[in-house]
Design an enzyme around this catalytic site. Structure first.
Site, PDB file in Angstrom:
ATOM      1  N   HIS A  43      35.086  39.314  -0.972  1.00  0.00           N
ATOM      2  CA  HIS A  43      33.662  38.985  -1.032  1.00  0.00           C
ATOM      3  C   HIS A  43      33.365  37.925  -2.085  1.00  0.00           C
ATOM      4  O   HIS A  43      34.071  37.803  -3.075  1.00  0.00           O
ATOM      5  CB  HIS A  43      32.838  40.231  -1.371  1.00  0.00           C
ATOM      6  CG  HIS A  43      33.005  41.349  -0.400  1.00  0.00           C
ATOM      7  ND1 HIS A  43      32.901  42.665  -0.784  1.00  0.00           N
ATOM      8  CD2 HIS A  43      33.261  41.369   0.924  1.00  0.00           C
ATOM      9  CE1 HIS A  43      33.080  43.447   0.276  1.00  0.00           C
ATOM     10  NE2 HIS A  43      33.313  42.678   1.323  1.00  0.00           N
ATOM     11  N   LYS A  89      32.494  38.375 -11.892  1.00  0.00           N
ATOM     12  CA  LYS A  89      32.596  39.835 -11.931  1.00  0.00           C
ATOM     13  C   LYS A  89      33.641  40.250 -12.953  1.00  0.00           C
ATOM     14  O   LYS A  89      34.660  39.588 -13.119  1.00  0.00           O
ATOM     15  CB  LYS A  89      33.010  40.384 -10.558  1.00  0.00           C
ATOM     16  CG  LYS A  89      32.017  40.109  -9.459  1.00  0.00           C
ATOM     17  CD  LYS A  89      32.535  40.608  -8.122  1.00  0.00           C
ATOM     18  CE  LYS A  89      31.539  40.294  -7.012  1.00  0.00           C
ATOM     19  NZ  LYS A  89      32.084  40.698  -5.692  1.00  0.00           N
TER      20      LYS A  89
END
Length: 189
Positions: A62, A72
């Site tokens: 993703h 992230k």
């Protein structure tokens, strides 16, 4: 805190110090000042926590497109997972290459996945919990995926393909060659 480079520029394996005794341990999983001292200057705005009950659950690959691209910082709260980052920056010398790290509740390691990389993982133990910080909010209109089993990527997920569990969205994700390029390597001329 230990910060290790991976073969992909910007993707880092971060292992915070742990202080333990007979009760268990204490660890700072994020300390903005210490991270900045290590050259990591990110402003996280959202924390996510997911549980995957089956071994072989694949989530990803993703990413979010601009203007809501995300970096992230991923860690494992329980169980074990293989965490993967794929370079999707046009012009990058490592475009289409991947790096992985085994994150477990025991090792406390975290993988930093910057903007311009797709991210995914596979669970290696039942009831694995994944906890990760993001630098932008989830934006459904910017949400994208790449096929985890794209032969051009050649990712070794360490799990038999017949034993993998995927969402319908991830099972239908396009290959890297079919993606619109939205990220550009900063070193590109």
């Amino acid at each position: 805190m230990k910060v290790e480079a991976t073969k992909l520029d910007g993707v880092l394996l971060i292992t915070p110090d742990r202080f333990g005794d007979s009760r268990g341990f204490f660890s700072e999983s994020w300390n903005q000042r210490r991270m900045a001292e290590a050259g990591i200057d990110l402003d996280f705005v959202q924390d996510n926590h997911s549980l995957s009950s089956k071994v072989g659950t694949v989530r990803g690959l993703h990413y979010q497109t601009p203007p809501h691209a995300q970096a992230k910082l991923v860690r494992c709260g329980r169980g074990a997972l293989l965490d993967v980052a794929v370079d999707i920056r046009a012009g990058s010398p490592t475009f289409g290459q991947w790096a992985s790290a085994e994150l477990t509740a025991e090792n406390g390691s975290q993988l930093l996945v910057p903007e311009g990389f797709a991210h995914g993982f596979v669970t290696l133990q039942p009831d694995t919990e994944i906890i990760y910080k993001c630098t932008d909010y989830y934006a459904p209109d910017c949400d994208r995926a790449i096929a985890h089993d794209d032969p051009a990527l050649g990712i070794d997920w360490g799990v038999d393909p017949t034993q993998r569990t995927l969402s319908d969205k991830d099972a239908a994700a396009p290959n890297l060659a079919d993606l619109e390029t939205v990220f550009t390597w900063e070193g590109a001329a």
